[in-house]
Structure formats: C-alpha cells, structure tokens
Design a protein around this motif. Structure first.
Motif, mmCIF file in Angstrom:
data_model
loop_
_atom_site.group_PDB
_atom_site.id
_atom_site.type_symbol
_atom_site.label_atom_id
_atom_site.label_comp_id
_atom_site.label_asym_id
_atom_site.label_seq_id
_atom_site.Cartn_x
_atom_site.Cartn_y
_atom_site.Cartn_z
ATOM 1 N N MET A 157 -13.194 -51.945 11.759
ATOM 2 C CA MET A 157 -12.554 -51.555 10.505
ATOM 3 C C MET A 157 -13.423 -51.911 9.301
ATOM 4 N N GLY A 158 -14.180 -53.024 9.400
ATOM 5 C CA GLY A 158 -15.102 -53.379 8.348
ATOM 6 C C GLY A 158 -14.440 -53.593 7.008
ATOM 7 N N ILE A 159 -14.822 -52.773 6.041
ATOM 8 C CA ILE A 159 -14.368 -52.934 4.665
ATOM 9 C C ILE A 159 -12.854 -52.790 4.525
ATOM 10 N N TYR A 160 -12.207 -52.139 5.478
ATOM 11 C CA TYR A 160 -10.766 -51.930 5.396
ATOM 12 C C TYR A 160 -9.952 -53.078 5.991
ATOM 13 N N THR A 161 -10.592 -54.032 6.644
ATOM 14 C CA THR A 161 -9.880 -55.015 7.452
ATOM 15 C C THR A 161 -8.775 -55.734 6.686
ATOM 16 N N LYS A 162 -9.073 -56.234 5.509
ATOM 17 C CA LYS A 162 -8.087 -57.028 4.764
ATOM 18 C C LYS A 162 -6.850 -56.212 4.425
ATOM 19 N N PHE A 217 -1.266 -56.939 1.143
ATOM 20 C CA PHE A 217 -2.592 -57.390 0.727
ATOM 21 C C PHE A 217 -2.626 -57.573 -0.791
ATOM 22 N N LYS A 218 -3.596 -58.342 -1.253
ATOM 23 C CA LYS A 218 -3.730 -58.589 -2.684
ATOM 24 C C LYS A 218 -4.425 -57.411 -3.367
ATOM 25 N N ASN A 219 -4.030 -57.170 -4.609
ATOM 26 C CA ASN A 219 -4.735 -56.164 -5.399
ATOM 27 C C ASN A 219 -6.162 -56.626 -5.676
ATOM 28 N N ASP A 220 -7.091 -55.709 -5.650
ATOM 29 C CA ASP A 220 -8.473 -56.040 -6.000
ATOM 30 C C ASP A 220 -9.164 -54.779 -6.503
ATOM 31 N N ASN A 221 -10.374 -54.958 -6.966
ATOM 32 C CA ASN A 221 -11.178 -53.835 -7.459
ATOM 33 C C ASN A 221 -12.366 -53.557 -6.549
ATOM 34 N N ASN A 222 -12.268 -53.948 -5.288
ATOM 35 C CA ASN A 222 -13.338 -53.640 -4.346
ATOM 36 C C ASN A 222 -13.512 -52.134 -4.222
ATOM 37 N N LEU A 277 -14.482 -39.378 -13.319
ATOM 38 C CA LEU A 277 -13.735 -39.781 -12.141
ATOM 39 C C LEU A 277 -12.252 -39.921 -12.482
ATOM 40 N N PRO A 278 -11.359 -39.702 -11.524
ATOM 41 C CA PRO A 278 -9.932 -39.941 -11.770
ATOM 42 C C PRO A 278 -9.688 -41.382 -12.204
ATOM 43 N N ILE A 279 -8.651 -41.591 -12.989
ATOM 44 C CA ILE A 279 -8.417 -42.911 -13.583
ATOM 45 C C ILE A 279 -8.137 -43.985 -12.544
ATOM 46 N N TRP A 280 -7.706 -43.594 -11.335
ATOM 47 C CA TRP A 280 -7.412 -44.598 -10.303
ATOM 48 C C TRP A 280 -8.655 -45.041 -9.538
ATOM 49 N N ASN A 281 -9.770 -44.318 -9.686
ATOM 50 C CA ASN A 281 -10.996 -44.693 -8.987
ATOM 51 C C ASN A 281 -11.466 -46.059 -9.482
ATOM 52 N N LYS A 282 -11.863 -46.926 -8.570
ATOM 53 C CA LYS A 282 -12.139 -48.317 -8.922
ATOM 54 C C LYS A 282 -13.384 -48.510 -9.776
ATOM 55 N N PHE A 283 -14.238 -47.510 -9.928
ATOM 56 C CA PHE A 283 -15.343 -47.628 -10.877
ATOM 57 C C PHE A 283 -14.819 -47.736 -12.313
ATOM 58 N N ASN A 284 -13.554 -47.336 -12.533
ATOM 59 C CA ASN A 284 -12.941 -47.486 -13.850
ATOM 60 C C ASN A 284 -12.474 -48.908 -14.125
ATOM 61 N N TYR A 285 -12.569 -49.784 -13.130
ATOM 62 C CA TYR A 285 -12.043 -51.136 -13.272
ATOM 63 C C TYR A 285 -13.123 -52.204 -13.243
ATOM 64 N N ILE A 286 -14.378 -51.799 -13.134
ATOM 65 C CA ILE A 286 -15.481 -52.754 -13.136
ATOM 66 C C ILE A 286 -16.461 -52.378 -14.241
ATOM 67 N N ASN A 287 -17.298 -53.343 -14.638
ATOM 68 C CA ASN A 287 -18.247 -53.135 -15.733
ATOM 69 C C ASN A 287 -19.706 -53.247 -15.290
ATOM 70 N N ASN A 288 -19.940 -53.380 -13.996
ATOM 71 C CA ASN A 288 -21.298 -53.622 -13.493
ATOM 72 C C ASN A 288 -22.288 -52.572 -13.967
ATOM 73 N N GLY A 289 -23.532 -53.000 -14.105
ATOM 74 C CA GLY A 289 -24.599 -52.055 -14.404
ATOM 75 C C GLY A 289 -24.764 -51.047 -13.277
ATOM 76 N N ILE A 290 -25.128 -49.821 -13.650
ATOM 77 C CA ILE A 290 -25.259 -48.722 -12.696
ATOM 78 C C ILE A 290 -26.607 -48.038 -12.896
ATOM 79 N N PHE A 291 -27.325 -47.818 -11.798
ATOM 80 C CA PHE A 291 -28.537 -47.007 -11.826
ATOM 81 C C PHE A 291 -28.392 -45.877 -10.807
#
Length: 467
Positions: free
Chosen positions: A1-6, A258-263, A293-307
């Motif tokens: 399951m990997g990234i989905y496990t939690k 599960f807990k909410n997160d922005n993963n 992107l749609p407003i629910w996409n998690k890239f809308n919830y993080i501020n990390n630099g993007i290249f």
C-alpha cells in the motif's frame, strides 16, 4: 500500500462512482486494491445506492439486495423499508449497485452485504441514525462495518442535452464546477447547490450525515472522467482542448479515523503534472487560459518551492521554478502555474530546443518539490567543505555578500559528484550568482542546504517515478 497505508489502516467508508467497469472501474479498483486483508474480510458492508428513477417512490427506503444475517433484521423487519416483490419499478431497475456488484463480491468474498436505496422522500437523518446504531452494535461485538455510498458527478454533452452547461475547455470548467462540491464532501458538508451535481444525492447526504457524526476525515483517491478514462497516465487527468466532448465525471474518496494532513498523494501529483502539460499545450494553441488545480488538491495547502523541468531524447529543454520565502506564503499550486507558463519560452530562448505540438507527447515532465524552508540548514558558505555533502542528495541556495543569489538543485550534485570537488561546486555556484569565483568564501555570504523530491512522468513506459 505504501503511501496509502496510514489511511487504509483507519478506513471506515468510501464514496465511489457507479458507472460501468470499463469507465469507472479503475476509480473503484484503486480503493479495493489498497485495502488491507482485514478490511477485505470485514464482517458487514452497507452500500447506499443512488436512485435514478424515483417513480412510485414514497418515504420508505428500498432494500435492493441483502444477505441473510440476523444482524440485518433491524432493517429487514422494519416497516420503514421495502424489499423483494414490493420494490418499485425504478428500484428494481436501479443500476448503481448492479453495475459493480461483481467487483464488490469479488473483493469482499466473506462479507455480509446490505444494499439500501433512499428516495427523495425518505427521512435521511433517521436512516443515518439507524445505520449509526447498527455500526455501534456491530463494533461492540468486535466486528466491523464498512460504509459505501455511490455517485457520479457531472454528466455533460449532446447525449445529456446540456452542451451549454460547460464552457471551453470543458474539463477545466468541470473542475471549477465540481471543486466546491468535492471540498464540501471532504469536510463532511453538503450545500443545496451541490446536489445539482450529484447523481443520486440521497445516498451521499446519508453518508455525509454519518461521516459527520463520527468525525471521519477524508482524502480524494481518484478523479477523472469518461472522455479520458483510456488515455495515458497524465493525459487521463489533465485538460484537453478538443471539441465535441461528452463525458461523465468520477471521483473516489476514502473516509476514516486517520488524521488530516497535507501529504501529497498520487492524484495530487498526477494532476499537477497534467497542469504543466496542459499549460504548455494551451500556449502552443494560442489559448489565453490559466489552468489552476482544483481547490482540494493538496498543492494548494503547502508553500514549498517548486521547480519544473521538461526533457526530450535525454536532453533537458526547460527548467525553471520558484523558491519558498519566509516573507510570502505563496502556495505551491501557484508556483506550479507560474513556472508552467515559462516552460515554453524557456525551451525556445534558453535551451534552444523548442517544445512543439508535434513533440509535446514525447516529453518527460518533472515536478521537483523542495523541502520546506524551515528545515533548510543555513551556514556561512565559507564552511562549505565542512557542512555540505556532495553526494547527489542535496541542493544549495547561495546568497552572496552583495545580495546576489543562485541555486544548484540536487541533480547538479548528482550529475557531478564523481568529477567535482566541493570547491568546484561552490566556485561554479558563485559565478552563476553573478559573483567572482571566490565570493562564496566571503564572511557575509550565506548558504542554505536543502533536499527535494522529484516526480517525473516518462511517456515511453507511461509511469511516474520518484527520485
């Protein structure tokens, strides 16, 4: 399951589409394939079906199918429910369970299944409370109930007699039309205007009552439409510019404790890569369209630099991006949009290897996500030989004493770790910043060390790799 496990280790229910397996089967399979073995052998399933034809319906709830089990008697023996020969014509013909029954049965071979179908006149809060009481009763016996509800979203095109419903490009307009509804579903909320988009709102309203009661959290797992169901990976999830479209929209959402997160999950990343490709294509077609992107996409919830980067025949032909700063909280989704707009000109002017309509589909597309700026290691750059490791895992942002800046992404270290010394690395970075070769040794020059993760779409094998 990997990234989905939690998420799947705390799985309680799901909203899935009910279109035929050819079209929406993949959206359901993504749910079923990631379930753990315990949930695949769960004792009970309650499936809330949509009702497409409410003719001759009353407030009573239809029981479309059921397994014989004493625990279901609170529904089977209740006068508020109708079953067997007493079903209405519309209920007997209802396809929102029939079309995926074999998939459910194959996945949950040992589960007892009850299929309920509320009507426009049913008391949905009462139904929700009865299901909640049933779930408590089963849980008290150390057994589990998984709750399903089903809906398809926007139906668009000539076949549905509504070609004026969506503006061009229709997939983008569909994203805008559905994003608030999806965001509400993720927050256990429904508004009246949302119901116009939902195919079978009574099942979904009941599900949301229950999810809200238990305070379940949720994540989107899949989202696409029937116009693109058989396209290659990122093409399945992006905006297209062809005309005369006809489609039904599908979504899969999981709910649980599960807990909410922005993963970032695969759907977030795939859609972001699709935005990059669609933005470039829109420029090549001379369309003045901003693709968000749609407003629910998690890239809308993080501020990390993007290249962002593109590559064809093993040669980079665009690379640009935006850093995160400690002064402006610019969302990563906006950084993707801004950088995507620069890819085409970058390929022409800087790399002199233009992206064209003829070669667009042959490109690799990369999104590189830098660590959050708060985790960067900052040192005076004169100590680079002590503090920096040239092993391909790290990048550096260099700010010279005079304010000039430049960066080397981790790929630079990876490509040159066998041939460069750290002195070479710092010299080239100083020159890139517009300084002298030894300006990195100045007592007021500062280096910030970071790492990143890249997601690269490879069309040759239709895969996204992480590195």
């Amino acid at each position: 399951m990997g990234i989905y496990t939690k998420y799947y280790n705390n799985f309680r229910g799901t909203i899935i589409p009910h279109a035929g397996q050819q079209y929406a089967g993949a959206a359901r399979k993504l749910i079923f394939d990631n379930l753990n073995n315990k949930d695949k052998n769960t004792e009970y399933i309650i499936y809330l079906a949509a009702l497409h034809n409410p003719i001759n319906s009353t407030e009573k709830i239809f029981i479309l199918e059921y397994d014989n089990d004493v625990e279901f008697n609170i529904f089977l023996n209740n006068n508020n429910y109708i079953k067997d020969q007493y079903l209405s014509k519309g209920a007997k013909e209802e396809h929102s369970y029939k079309w995926l029954k074999s998939e459910i049965k194959e996945t949950f071979k040992n589960s007892k299944i009850l299929v309920l179908c509320p009507t426009p006149y049913s008391n949905l809060k009462n139904l929700a409370n009865e299901i909640i009481n049933f779930m408590y009763n089963i849980n008290n016996k150390n057994k589990k109930v998984i709750l399903f509800a089903t809906t398809d979203l926007t139906h668009y095109g000539k076949r549905f007699n509504n070609i004026s419903l969506l503006n061009f490009p229709q997939e983008l307009n569909k994203w805008r039309r559905e994003e608030k509804l999806i965001n509400n579903l993720l927050k256990n909320n429904l508004e009246n205007e949302d119901l116009d988009i939902i195919c079978g709102p009574y099942a979904i309203k009941t599900f949301i009552y229950i999810s809200k009661y238990f305070n379940w959290n949720s994540r989107v797992i899949d989202y696409y439409d029937s116009n693109n169901y058989n396209k290659k990976l990122i093409d399945k999830y992006r905006i297209h510019f062809d005309l005369n479209k006809e489609f039904v929209s599908y979504i899969s959402i999981i709910y649980g404790t599960f807990k909410n997160d922005n993963n970032l999950l695969p759907i977030d990343i795939i859609m972001a890569l699709g935005v990059v490709k669609s933005t470039i294509e829109s420029q090549l077609l001379n369309y003045n369209i901003e693709i968000k992107l749609p407003i629910w996409n998690k890239f809308n919830y993080i501020n990390n630099g993007i290249f962002l980067g593109t590559e064809i025949k093993n040669s980079t032909n665009s690379c640009n991006g935006n850093f995160q700063t400690d002064k402006k909280n610019i969302k990563s989704s906006l950084k993707i949009i801004n950088s995507a707009k620069n890819c085409l000109n970058d390929s022409i002017n800087r790399w002199q290897n233009p992206i064209t309509l003829n070669n667009l589909n042959n490109h690799n597309f990369k999104i590189e996500i830098l660590d959050d700026i708060n985790s960067w290691q900052q040192h005076n750059s004169m100590y680079a030989n002590e503090k920096f490791i040239l092993d391909g895992k790290y990048g550096m942002f260099l700010k010279l004493y005079n304010g000039n800046t430049a960066t080397f992404l981790p790929i630079v270290s990876e490509d040159n770790k066998e041939s460069w010394s750290i002195n070479n690395y710092m010299t080239y970075l100083s020159i890139k910043a517009g300084g002298e070769k030894d300006d990195w040794k100045h007592k007021n020059s500062i280096m910030s060390i970071y790492s990143s993760i890249s997601f690269i779409y490879l069309p040759i094998n239709n895969k996204i790799i992480a590195k």
